[in-house]
Write an enzyme that holds these catalytic residues in place. Structure first.
Site, mmCIF file in Angstrom:
data_model
loop_
_atom_site.group_PDB
_atom_site.id
_atom_site.type_symbol
_atom_site.label_atom_id
_atom_site.label_comp_id
_atom_site.label_asym_id
_atom_site.label_seq_id
_atom_site.Cartn_x
_atom_site.Cartn_y
_atom_site.Cartn_z
ATOM 1 N N LYS A 1 56.125 -1.631 -43.835
ATOM 2 C CA LYS A 1 55.968 -0.455 -42.961
ATOM 3 C C LYS A 1 56.484 0.754 -43.717
ATOM 4 O O LYS A 1 57.355 0.617 -44.583
ATOM 5 C CB LYS A 1 56.786 -0.639 -41.676
ATOM 6 C CG LYS A 1 56.319 0.232 -40.536
ATOM 7 C CD LYS A 1 55.172 -0.420 -39.798
ATOM 8 C CE LYS A 1 54.773 0.368 -38.578
ATOM 9 N NZ LYS A 1 53.985 -0.470 -37.654
HETATM 10 N N1 NAI Z 1 47.899 2.468 -34.185
HETATM 11 C C1 NAI Z 1 47.923 1.162 -34.328
HETATM 12 O O1 NAI Z 1 46.933 0.534 -34.766
HETATM 13 C C2 NAI Z 1 49.121 0.376 -33.910
HETATM 14 C C3 NAI Z 1 50.175 0.957 -33.240
HETATM 15 N N2 NAI Z 1 51.209 0.173 -32.783
HETATM 16 C C4 NAI Z 1 52.323 0.768 -32.055
HETATM 17 O O2 NAI Z 1 51.851 1.385 -30.863
HETATM 18 C C5 NAI Z 1 52.686 2.509 -30.542
HETATM 19 C C6 NAI Z 1 51.810 3.747 -30.392
HETATM 20 O O3 NAI Z 1 51.118 3.977 -31.609
HETATM 21 P P1 NAI Z 1 49.837 4.935 -31.680
HETATM 22 O O4 NAI Z 1 49.143 4.926 -30.383
HETATM 23 O O5 NAI Z 1 49.128 4.574 -32.920
HETATM 24 O O6 NAI Z 1 50.529 6.346 -31.911
HETATM 25 P P2 NAI Z 1 49.952 7.794 -31.537
HETATM 26 O O7 NAI Z 1 50.713 8.733 -32.389
HETATM 27 O O8 NAI Z 1 48.472 7.795 -31.569
HETATM 28 O O9 NAI Z 1 50.401 7.951 -30.007
HETATM 29 C C7 NAI Z 1 51.723 7.913 -29.600
HETATM 30 C C8 NAI Z 1 51.786 8.299 -28.141
HETATM 31 O O10 NAI Z 1 53.125 8.172 -27.678
HETATM 32 C C9 NAI Z 1 53.450 9.347 -26.943
HETATM 33 N N3 NAI Z 1 54.885 9.558 -26.912
HETATM 34 C C10 NAI Z 1 55.720 9.876 -27.913
HETATM 35 N N4 NAI Z 1 56.964 10.005 -27.456
HETATM 36 C C11 NAI Z 1 56.911 9.741 -26.130
HETATM 37 C C12 NAI Z 1 57.867 9.716 -25.091
HETATM 38 N N5 NAI Z 1 59.146 10.003 -25.347
HETATM 39 N N6 NAI Z 1 57.455 9.402 -23.823
HETATM 40 C C13 NAI Z 1 56.153 9.132 -23.577
HETATM 41 N N7 NAI Z 1 55.214 9.134 -24.524
HETATM 42 C C14 NAI Z 1 55.589 9.438 -25.773
HETATM 43 C C15 NAI Z 1 52.686 10.445 -27.654
HETATM 44 O O11 NAI Z 1 52.571 11.614 -26.854
HETATM 45 C C16 NAI Z 1 51.368 9.750 -27.886
HETATM 46 O O12 NAI Z 1 50.579 9.791 -26.717
HETATM 47 C C17 NAI Z 1 53.726 2.586 -31.658
HETATM 48 O O13 NAI Z 1 54.866 1.861 -31.262
HETATM 49 C C18 NAI Z 1 53.042 1.874 -32.821
HETATM 50 O O14 NAI Z 1 53.949 1.348 -33.757
HETATM 51 C C19 NAI Z 1 51.223 -1.179 -32.966
HETATM 52 C C20 NAI Z 1 50.211 -1.798 -33.630
HETATM 53 C C21 NAI Z 1 49.128 -1.068 -34.241
HETATM 54 O O1 AKG Z 2 46.741 -2.199 -39.287
HETATM 55 C C1 AKG Z 2 47.725 -2.408 -39.966
HETATM 56 O O2 AKG Z 2 47.689 -2.772 -41.115
HETATM 57 C C2 AKG Z 2 49.135 -2.231 -39.438
HETATM 58 C C3 AKG Z 2 49.254 -1.868 -38.012
HETATM 59 C C4 AKG Z 2 50.713 -1.674 -37.689
HETATM 60 O O3 AKG Z 2 51.377 -0.871 -38.314
HETATM 61 C C5 AKG Z 2 51.322 -2.494 -36.677
HETATM 62 O O4 AKG Z 2 50.746 -3.512 -36.274
HETATM 63 O O5 AKG Z 2 52.434 -2.156 -36.235
#
Ligand code: NAI
Ligand code: AKG
Length: 411
Positions: free
Chosen positions: A102
Protein backbone atom coordinates in the site's frame (compact mmCIF):
# COMPACT_ATOMS: atom_id res chain seq x y z
CA UNK A 1 -6.06 1.48 19.09
CA UNK A 2 -3.91 2.54 16.13
CA UNK A 3 -4.43 0.88 12.74
CA UNK A 4 -1.28 -1.24 12.78
CA UNK A 5 -1.84 -2.51 16.33
CA UNK A 6 -5.41 -3.44 15.42
CA UNK A 7 -4.44 -5.26 12.20
CA UNK A 8 -1.54 -7.06 13.88
CA UNK A 9 -3.83 -8.15 16.71
CA UNK A 10 -6.20 -9.80 14.24
CA UNK A 11 -3.22 -11.45 12.55
CA UNK A 12 -1.87 -12.80 15.88
CA UNK A 13 -5.28 -14.19 16.83
CA UNK A 14 -5.42 -16.00 13.49
CA UNK A 15 -1.85 -17.23 13.93
CA UNK A 16 -2.77 -18.63 17.37
CA UNK A 17 -5.83 -20.41 15.95
CA UNK A 18 -3.66 -21.92 13.18
CA UNK A 19 -0.89 -22.84 15.65
CA UNK A 20 1.84 -21.09 13.61
CA UNK A 21 5.42 -21.28 14.82
CA UNK A 22 6.63 -18.01 16.43
CA UNK A 23 9.47 -17.55 13.90
CA UNK A 24 7.06 -17.91 10.98
CA UNK A 25 4.65 -15.52 12.72
CA UNK A 26 7.42 -12.90 13.03
CA UNK A 27 8.46 -13.34 9.41
CA UNK A 28 4.86 -12.92 8.20
CA UNK A 29 4.31 -9.81 10.31
CA UNK A 30 7.42 -7.77 9.46
CA UNK A 31 7.09 -5.91 6.14
CA UNK A 32 9.35 -6.87 3.24
CA UNK A 33 10.26 -3.22 2.59
CA UNK A 34 9.17 0.26 3.78
CA UNK A 35 9.81 3.22 1.48
CA UNK A 36 9.54 6.88 2.52
CA UNK A 37 10.32 9.62 0.01
CA UNK A 38 10.36 13.40 -0.13
CA UNK A 39 8.17 14.78 -2.90
CA UNK A 40 8.81 18.48 -3.56
CA UNK A 41 6.89 20.26 -6.32
CA UNK A 42 6.47 23.82 -7.54
CA UNK A 43 2.90 24.98 -6.85
CA UNK A 44 1.04 26.89 -9.58
CA UNK A 45 1.91 30.19 -7.83
CA UNK A 46 5.64 29.37 -8.07
CA UNK A 47 6.12 28.51 -4.37
CA UNK A 48 7.69 25.20 -3.31
CA UNK A 49 5.63 22.56 -1.51
CA UNK A 50 7.04 19.39 0.07
CA UNK A 51 5.02 16.25 0.78
CA UNK A 52 6.01 12.84 2.15
CA UNK A 53 5.19 9.74 0.11
CA UNK A 54 5.14 6.15 1.35
CA UNK A 55 5.05 2.68 -0.16
CA UNK A 56 5.06 -0.30 2.15
CA UNK A 57 5.65 -3.67 0.47
CA UNK A 58 4.43 -6.15 3.02
CA UNK A 59 4.80 -9.64 1.56
CA UNK A 60 5.47 -11.33 -1.79
CA UNK A 61 5.36 -15.05 -0.96
CA UNK A 62 2.32 -15.61 -3.24
CA UNK A 63 3.27 -13.20 -6.06
CA UNK A 64 3.92 -9.54 -6.93
CA UNK A 65 2.86 -7.12 -4.22
CA UNK A 66 -0.42 -5.32 -4.89
CA UNK A 67 -2.32 -2.44 -3.37
CA UNK A 68 -3.66 1.05 -3.74
CA UNK A 69 -2.16 4.51 -3.37
CA UNK A 70 -3.99 6.92 -1.10
CA UNK A 71 -3.84 10.73 -1.12
CA UNK A 72 -5.17 11.94 2.24
CA UNK A 73 -4.00 14.30 5.02
CA UNK A 74 -3.99 11.42 7.54
CA UNK A 75 -1.64 9.16 5.54
CA UNK A 76 1.21 8.15 7.86
CA UNK A 77 3.61 5.18 8.15
CA UNK A 78 1.48 3.38 10.73
CA UNK A 79 -1.67 3.56 8.58
CA UNK A 80 0.15 2.55 5.38
CA UNK A 81 1.79 -0.41 7.16
CA UNK A 82 -1.58 -1.62 8.40
CA UNK A 83 -3.17 -1.23 4.96
CA UNK A 84 -0.24 -3.07 3.27
CA UNK A 85 -0.56 -5.97 5.71
CA UNK A 86 -4.32 -6.13 5.08
CA UNK A 87 -3.60 -6.39 1.33
CA UNK A 88 -1.45 -9.50 1.93
CA UNK A 89 -4.31 -11.30 3.70
CA UNK A 90 -6.90 -9.90 1.24
CA UNK A 91 -5.20 -11.17 -1.92
CA UNK A 92 -4.81 -14.56 -0.24
CA UNK A 93 -8.49 -14.66 0.77
CA UNK A 94 -9.43 -13.85 -2.84
CA UNK A 95 -6.92 -16.51 -3.93
CA UNK A 96 -5.29 -14.31 -6.55
CA UNK A 97 -1.52 -14.67 -7.17
CA UNK A 98 -0.34 -11.57 -5.34
CA UNK A 99 1.19 -10.38 -2.11
CA UNK A 100 0.34 -7.11 -0.39
CA UNK A 101 1.47 -3.47 -0.53
CA UNK A 102 0.00 0.00 0.00
CA UNK A 103 1.18 3.53 -0.56
CA UNK A 104 0.16 7.08 -0.07
CA UNK A 105 1.07 10.72 0.11
CA UNK A 106 0.18 12.90 3.09
CA UNK A 107 -1.74 15.64 1.29
CA UNK A 108 -5.26 16.90 0.79
CA UNK A 109 -5.95 16.37 -2.93
CA UNK A 110 -8.85 18.84 -2.73
CA UNK A 111 -6.33 21.63 -1.95
CA UNK A 112 -4.23 20.89 -5.05
CA UNK A 113 -4.98 21.88 -8.65
CA UNK A 114 -5.00 19.21 -11.33
CA UNK A 115 -1.55 20.26 -12.58
CA UNK A 116 -0.15 20.21 -9.02
CA UNK A 117 -1.58 16.70 -8.54
CA UNK A 118 0.03 15.60 -11.79
CA UNK A 119 3.44 16.99 -10.76
CA UNK A 120 3.17 15.39 -7.32
CA UNK A 121 2.24 11.99 -8.80
CA UNK A 122 5.09 12.15 -11.32
CA UNK A 123 7.67 13.09 -8.64
CA UNK A 124 6.44 10.26 -6.40
CA UNK A 125 6.72 7.83 -9.33
CA UNK A 126 10.28 9.03 -10.10
CA UNK A 127 11.21 8.22 -6.48
CA UNK A 128 9.75 4.70 -6.45
CA UNK A 129 9.94 3.52 -10.09
CA UNK A 130 12.86 1.14 -9.41
CA UNK A 131 10.92 -0.60 -6.66
CA UNK A 132 7.56 -1.13 -8.37
CA UNK A 133 7.01 -3.18 -11.54
CA UNK A 134 4.74 -5.64 -13.34
CA UNK A 135 6.21 -8.63 -11.47
CA UNK A 136 7.30 -6.75 -8.33
CA UNK A 137 4.66 -4.33 -7.05
CA UNK A 138 1.56 -3.08 -8.90
CA UNK A 139 -0.21 0.05 -7.54
CA UNK A 140 -3.92 0.92 -7.98
CA UNK A 141 -6.31 3.68 -6.85
CA UNK A 142 -7.46 4.13 -3.25
CA UNK A 143 -8.95 7.10 -1.36
CA UNK A 144 -8.19 10.41 -3.06
CA UNK A 145 -6.73 8.83 -6.22
CA UNK A 146 -8.39 7.60 -9.41
CA UNK A 147 -7.85 6.37 -12.97
CA UNK A 148 -6.16 9.67 -13.94
CA UNK A 149 -3.61 9.24 -11.13
CA UNK A 150 -2.83 5.76 -12.47
CA UNK A 151 -2.43 7.18 -16.01
CA UNK A 152 0.26 9.61 -14.75
CA UNK A 153 2.08 6.80 -12.90
CA UNK A 154 1.93 4.59 -16.00
CA UNK A 155 3.29 7.39 -18.19
CA UNK A 156 6.11 8.35 -15.80
CA UNK A 157 7.08 4.72 -15.14
CA UNK A 158 7.10 4.00 -18.90
CA UNK A 159 9.69 6.79 -19.44
CA UNK A 160 12.16 4.68 -17.43
CA UNK A 161 11.07 1.14 -18.35
CA UNK A 162 9.27 1.30 -21.72
CA UNK A 163 5.50 1.13 -22.25
CA UNK A 164 4.18 -0.89 -19.28
CA UNK A 165 0.38 -0.84 -18.94
CA UNK A 166 0.40 -3.71 -16.39
CA UNK A 167 2.47 -1.67 -13.89
CA UNK A 168 -0.75 -0.15 -12.50
CA UNK A 169 -4.38 -1.23 -12.45
CA UNK A 170 -7.52 0.87 -12.20
CA UNK A 171 -6.24 2.96 -15.12
CA UNK A 172 -8.44 4.53 -17.83
CA UNK A 173 -9.91 2.08 -20.37
CA UNK A 174 -8.10 3.97 -23.17
CA UNK A 175 -4.77 3.06 -21.58
CA UNK A 176 -5.55 -0.63 -21.00
CA UNK A 177 -7.87 -0.40 -18.00
CA UNK A 178 -10.42 -3.16 -17.50
CA UNK A 179 -14.11 -2.74 -18.10
CA UNK A 180 -15.81 -3.07 -14.73
CA UNK A 181 -12.79 -2.04 -12.56
CA UNK A 182 -14.24 1.32 -11.55
CA UNK A 183 -17.38 -0.33 -10.15
CA UNK A 184 -15.62 -3.48 -8.94
CA UNK A 185 -15.14 -2.74 -5.24
CA UNK A 186 -18.78 -1.64 -4.83
CA UNK A 187 -20.01 -4.52 -7.01
CA UNK A 188 -17.90 -7.07 -5.12
CA UNK A 189 -19.29 -5.69 -1.89
CA UNK A 190 -22.83 -6.20 -3.15
CA UNK A 191 -22.04 -9.79 -4.25
CA UNK A 192 -20.57 -10.39 -0.78
CA UNK A 193 -23.66 -8.89 0.88
CA UNK A 194 -25.92 -11.14 -1.22
CA UNK A 195 -23.92 -14.22 -0.21
CA UNK A 196 -24.13 -13.29 3.49
CA UNK A 197 -27.82 -12.40 3.42
CA UNK A 198 -28.70 -15.62 1.58
CA UNK A 199 -27.16 -17.54 4.52
CA UNK A 200 -29.65 -15.75 6.77
CA UNK A 201 -32.59 -16.34 4.41
CA UNK A 202 -32.70 -12.64 3.47
CA UNK A 203 -32.17 -10.54 0.36
CA UNK A 204 -31.25 -6.94 -0.44
CA UNK A 205 -34.70 -5.93 -1.67
CA UNK A 206 -36.33 -6.35 1.75
CA UNK A 207 -33.79 -4.40 3.76
CA UNK A 208 -32.71 -0.87 4.73
CA UNK A 209 -29.13 0.37 4.32
CA UNK A 210 -26.97 3.23 5.67
CA UNK A 211 -23.78 4.12 3.81
CA UNK A 212 -20.84 6.21 5.07
CA UNK A 213 -18.76 7.59 2.15
CA UNK A 214 -20.06 8.39 -1.32
CA UNK A 215 -16.86 8.21 -3.37
CA UNK A 216 -15.90 5.38 -5.71
CA UNK A 217 -16.85 2.51 -3.40
CA UNK A 218 -19.83 4.05 -1.59
CA UNK A 219 -21.51 5.47 -4.68
CA UNK A 220 -21.19 2.21 -6.64
CA UNK A 221 -22.43 0.14 -3.71
CA UNK A 222 -25.39 2.55 -3.33
CA UNK A 223 -26.24 2.45 -7.04
CA UNK A 224 -26.19 -1.37 -7.20
CA UNK A 225 -28.14 -1.82 -3.96
CA UNK A 226 -30.75 0.68 -5.22
CA UNK A 227 -30.98 -1.24 -8.52
CA UNK A 228 -31.68 -4.42 -6.53
CA UNK A 229 -34.53 -2.77 -4.61
CA UNK A 230 -32.66 -2.14 -1.34
CA UNK A 231 -33.84 0.95 0.55
CA UNK A 232 -30.94 3.31 1.31
CA UNK A 233 -32.14 5.41 4.23
CA UNK A 234 -28.97 7.44 4.99
CA UNK A 235 -25.78 8.45 3.16
CA UNK A 236 -22.87 10.65 4.28
CA UNK A 237 -19.63 11.97 2.90
CA UNK A 238 -17.13 14.66 3.87
CA UNK A 239 -19.57 17.38 2.68
CA UNK A 240 -22.58 16.30 4.76
CA UNK A 241 -25.28 13.66 5.17
CA UNK A 242 -28.82 13.06 4.03
CA UNK A 243 -31.58 10.70 5.20
CA UNK A 244 -34.99 9.55 4.03
CA UNK A 245 -36.90 6.79 5.89
CA UNK A 246 -38.68 5.87 2.63
CA UNK A 247 -35.40 5.40 0.77
CA UNK A 248 -33.21 7.93 -1.05
CA UNK A 249 -33.46 8.16 -4.83
CA UNK A 250 -29.82 7.21 -5.52
CA UNK A 251 -29.69 8.13 -9.25
CA UNK A 252 -30.98 11.62 -8.30
CA UNK A 253 -28.51 11.87 -5.40
CA UNK A 254 -25.66 10.92 -7.77
CA UNK A 255 -26.76 13.65 -10.22
CA UNK A 256 -27.00 16.19 -7.36
CA UNK A 257 -23.47 15.25 -6.19
CA UNK A 258 -22.17 15.51 -9.75
CA UNK A 259 -23.80 18.92 -10.22
CA UNK A 260 -22.97 20.53 -6.86
CA UNK A 261 -19.99 18.48 -5.64
CA UNK A 262 -21.83 17.97 -2.35
CA UNK A 263 -24.58 15.99 -0.58
CA UNK A 264 -25.87 19.25 0.94
CA UNK A 265 -29.22 20.76 -0.15
CA UNK A 266 -30.53 17.54 -1.72
CA UNK A 267 -34.31 17.93 -1.93
CA UNK A 268 -35.04 14.20 -1.84
CA UNK A 269 -34.23 13.88 1.88
CA UNK A 270 -33.43 15.68 5.14
CA UNK A 271 -29.97 16.82 6.17
CA UNK A 272 -28.46 15.00 9.14
CA UNK A 273 -25.27 15.02 11.22
CA UNK A 274 -22.71 12.92 9.23
CA UNK A 275 -21.55 11.18 12.43
CA UNK A 276 -25.12 9.91 12.97
CA UNK A 277 -25.07 7.73 9.83
CA UNK A 278 -23.09 5.02 11.62
CA UNK A 279 -25.71 4.72 14.35
CA UNK A 280 -28.76 5.36 12.13
CA UNK A 281 -31.71 2.95 12.22
CA UNK A 282 -31.10 0.39 9.42
CA UNK A 283 -30.64 -3.33 8.77
CA UNK A 284 -27.25 -3.08 7.03
CA UNK A 285 -24.50 -0.53 7.64
CA UNK A 286 -21.79 -0.11 4.98
CA UNK A 287 -18.80 2.05 5.98
CA UNK A 288 -17.08 3.17 2.74
CA UNK A 289 -14.67 5.86 3.96
CA UNK A 290 -11.98 5.93 6.65
CA UNK A 291 -10.56 3.36 9.07
CA UNK A 292 -11.40 3.16 12.79
CA UNK A 293 -14.80 4.87 12.45
CA UNK A 294 -16.52 2.20 14.55
CA UNK A 295 -14.89 2.25 17.97
CA UNK A 296 -15.67 1.99 21.66
CA UNK A 297 -17.34 5.44 21.59
CA UNK A 298 -20.12 4.53 19.17
CA UNK A 299 -20.24 0.72 18.80
CA UNK A 300 -22.89 0.21 21.49
CA UNK A 301 -25.20 2.63 19.63
CA UNK A 302 -25.05 0.85 16.26
CA UNK A 303 -28.56 -0.29 15.23
CA UNK A 304 -27.64 -2.34 12.15
CA UNK A 305 -27.82 -6.15 12.28
CA UNK A 306 -25.16 -6.51 9.57
CA UNK A 307 -22.00 -4.48 8.89
CA UNK A 308 -20.34 -4.82 5.49
CA UNK A 309 -16.78 -3.48 5.73
CA UNK A 310 -16.32 -1.83 2.33
CA UNK A 311 -13.70 0.50 3.83
CA UNK A 312 -10.41 -0.88 5.12
CA UNK A 313 -10.38 -1.54 8.89
CA UNK A 314 -13.47 0.58 9.69
CA UNK A 315 -14.06 -1.44 12.92
CA UNK A 316 -11.42 -1.31 15.63
CA UNK A 317 -10.99 -4.36 17.90
CA UNK A 318 -12.88 -2.74 20.84
CA UNK A 319 -15.88 -2.14 18.58
CA UNK A 320 -15.54 -5.64 17.14
CA UNK A 321 -15.96 -7.08 20.62
CA UNK A 322 -18.89 -4.84 21.56
CA UNK A 323 -20.70 -5.47 18.25
CA UNK A 324 -20.15 -9.22 18.36
CA UNK A 325 -21.62 -9.34 21.88
CA UNK A 326 -24.66 -7.47 20.54
CA UNK A 327 -25.03 -10.17 17.85
CA UNK A 328 -24.13 -7.88 14.94
CA UNK A 329 -22.76 -9.88 11.99
CA UNK A 330 -19.64 -8.25 10.49
CA UNK A 331 -18.42 -9.11 7.00
CA UNK A 332 -14.70 -8.27 7.25
CA UNK A 333 -12.84 -5.86 4.96
CA UNK A 334 -10.30 -8.40 3.68
CA UNK A 335 -13.22 -10.20 2.06
CA UNK A 336 -15.98 -7.57 1.67
CA UNK A 337 -13.89 -5.08 -0.35
CA UNK A 338 -11.77 -7.63 -2.23
CA UNK A 339 -13.75 -7.10 -5.46
CA UNK A 340 -11.50 -4.14 -6.32
CA UNK A 341 -8.23 -6.02 -6.19
CA UNK A 342 -9.84 -9.06 -7.83
CA UNK A 343 -10.79 -7.04 -10.92
CA UNK A 344 -7.35 -5.38 -10.73
CA UNK A 345 -5.99 -8.91 -11.13
CA UNK A 346 -8.25 -9.43 -14.17
CA UNK A 347 -6.93 -6.12 -15.59
CA UNK A 348 -3.30 -7.19 -15.08
CA UNK A 349 -4.00 -10.56 -16.74
CA UNK A 350 -5.67 -8.81 -19.72
CA UNK A 351 -2.66 -6.44 -20.07
CA UNK A 352 -0.17 -9.31 -19.98
CA UNK A 353 -2.25 -11.26 -22.54
CA UNK A 354 -2.84 -8.14 -24.66
CA UNK A 355 -6.53 -9.09 -24.78
CA UNK A 356 -9.65 -7.31 -23.50
CA UNK A 357 -12.58 -9.03 -21.77
CA UNK A 358 -16.14 -7.74 -22.11
CA UNK A 359 -17.81 -6.39 -19.00
CA UNK A 360 -20.20 -9.36 -18.62
CA UNK A 361 -17.21 -11.68 -18.35
CA UNK A 362 -15.49 -9.40 -15.79
CA UNK A 363 -18.62 -9.24 -13.63
CA UNK A 364 -19.37 -12.96 -13.93
CA UNK A 365 -15.78 -13.87 -12.95
CA UNK A 366 -15.93 -11.41 -10.06
CA UNK A 367 -19.11 -13.07 -8.79
CA UNK A 368 -17.41 -16.46 -9.05
CA UNK A 369 -14.36 -15.28 -7.04
CA UNK A 370 -16.50 -13.56 -4.37
CA UNK A 371 -18.73 -16.66 -3.96
CA UNK A 372 -15.74 -19.01 -3.78
CA UNK A 373 -14.03 -16.85 -1.15
CA UNK A 374 -17.24 -16.65 0.91
CA UNK A 375 -17.56 -20.44 0.91
CA UNK A 376 -13.87 -20.82 1.82
CA UNK A 377 -14.31 -18.40 4.75
CA UNK A 378 -17.40 -20.27 5.97
CA UNK A 379 -15.35 -23.47 5.81
CA UNK A 380 -12.70 -21.93 8.11
CA UNK A 381 -15.42 -20.61 10.47
CA UNK A 382 -16.79 -24.15 10.75
CA UNK A 383 -13.39 -25.77 11.26
CA UNK A 384 -12.21 -23.27 13.87
CA UNK A 385 -15.62 -22.27 15.33
CA UNK A 386 -14.80 -18.61 14.86
CA UNK A 387 -16.23 -15.29 13.62
CA UNK A 388 -16.30 -14.32 9.95
CA UNK A 389 -13.33 -12.00 10.62
CA UNK A 390 -11.26 -14.86 12.05
CA UNK A 391 -12.53 -17.15 9.29
CA UNK A 392 -11.16 -14.69 6.71
CA UNK A 393 -7.90 -14.06 8.59
CA UNK A 394 -7.18 -17.76 9.15
CA UNK A 395 -7.93 -18.44 5.47
CA UNK A 396 -5.60 -15.68 4.23
CA UNK A 397 -2.82 -16.17 6.77
CA UNK A 398 -2.79 -19.94 6.23
CA UNK A 399 -2.38 -19.53 2.46
CA UNK A 400 0.50 -17.07 2.88
CA UNK A 401 2.12 -19.27 5.55
CA UNK A 402 1.95 -22.30 3.23
CA UNK A 403 3.58 -20.35 0.37
CA UNK A 404 6.28 -19.07 2.73
CA UNK A 405 7.08 -22.58 3.99
CA UNK A 406 7.12 -24.03 0.47
CA UNK A 407 9.65 -21.39 -0.58
CA UNK A 408 11.80 -22.26 2.44
CA UNK A 409 11.71 -18.69 3.78
CA UNK A 410 10.77 -19.44 7.39
CA UNK A 411 14.22 -20.10 8.86
N1 NAI B 1 -11.18 2.23 -4.55
C1 NAI B 1 -11.04 0.94 -4.38
O1 NAI B 1 -11.01 0.15 -5.35
C2 NAI B 1 -10.97 0.36 -3.01
C3 NAI B 1 -11.19 1.13 -1.88
N2 NAI B 1 -11.22 0.53 -0.64
C4 NAI B 1 -11.48 1.32 0.55
O2 NAI B 1 -12.76 1.93 0.47
C5 NAI B 1 -12.74 3.18 1.18
C6 NAI B 1 -13.21 4.29 0.24
O3 NAI B 1 -12.35 4.34 -0.88
P1 NAI B 1 -12.76 5.10 -2.23
O4 NAI B 1 -14.23 5.06 -2.38
O5 NAI B 1 -11.89 4.57 -3.28
O6 NAI B 1 -12.29 6.58 -1.90
P2 NAI B 1 -12.86 7.95 -2.52
O7 NAI B 1 -11.78 8.93 -2.29
O8 NAI B 1 -13.39 7.73 -3.88
O9 NAI B 1 -14.10 8.26 -1.56
C7 NAI B 1 -13.98 8.43 -0.19
C8 NAI B 1 -15.30 8.91 0.35
O10 NAI B 1 -15.23 9.01 1.77
C9 NAI B 1 -15.78 10.26 2.15
N3 NAI B 1 -15.27 10.68 3.44
C10 NAI B 1 -14.03 11.05 3.78
N4 NAI B 1 -13.98 11.39 5.07
C11 NAI B 1 -15.23 11.20 5.56
C12 NAI B 1 -15.83 11.37 6.83
N5 NAI B 1 -15.11 11.82 7.86
N6 NAI B 1 -17.16 11.08 6.97
C13 NAI B 1 -17.88 10.63 5.92
N7 NAI B 1 -17.36 10.44 4.70
C14 NAI B 1 -16.06 10.73 4.53
C15 NAI B 1 -15.42 11.19 1.02
O11 NAI B 1 -16.20 12.37 1.03
C16 NAI B 1 -15.70 10.30 -0.16
O12 NAI B 1 -17.08 10.29 -0.46
C17 NAI B 1 -11.31 3.34 1.70
O13 NAI B 1 -11.25 2.82 3.00
C18 NAI B 1 -10.49 2.47 0.75
O14 NAI B 1 -9.28 2.03 1.31
C19 NAI B 1 -11.05 -0.82 -0.49
C20 NAI B 1 -10.82 -1.61 -1.56
C21 NAI B 1 -10.66 -1.08 -2.90
O1 AKG C 1 -6.89 -2.84 -6.79
C1 AKG C 1 -5.89 -2.95 -6.11
O2 AKG C 1 -4.84 -3.38 -6.52
C2 AKG C 1 -5.85 -2.54 -4.65
C3 AKG C 1 -7.12 -2.08 -4.07
C4 AKG C 1 -6.87 -1.66 -2.64
O3 AKG C 1 -6.04 -0.80 -2.39
C5 AKG C 1 -7.57 -2.32 -1.58
O4 AKG C 1 -8.16 -3.38 -1.80
O5 AKG C 1 -7.56 -1.80 -0.45
Amino acid sequence: MNALAATSRNFRNASRILGLDSKLERSLLIPFREIKVECSIPKDDGSLATYVGFRVQHDNARGPMKGGIRYHPEVDPDEVNALAQLMTWKTAVADIPYGGAKGGIGCNPKDLTISELERLTRVFTQKIHDLIGIHADVPAPDMGTNAQTMAWILDEYSKFHGHSPAVVTGKPIDLGGSLGREAATGRGCVFATEALLAEHGMSINNLTFAIQGFGNVGSWAARLIHERGGKIVAVSDITGAVKNPNGLNIPELLMHKERTGSLKDFHGGDAMDPGEVLVHECDVLIPCALGGVLNRDNAADVKAKFIIEAANHPTDPDADEILSKKGVVILPDIYANSGGVTVSYFEWVQNIQGFMWDEEKVNAELNKYMTRAFNNIKGMCKTHECSLRMGAFTLGVNRVARATLLRGWEA
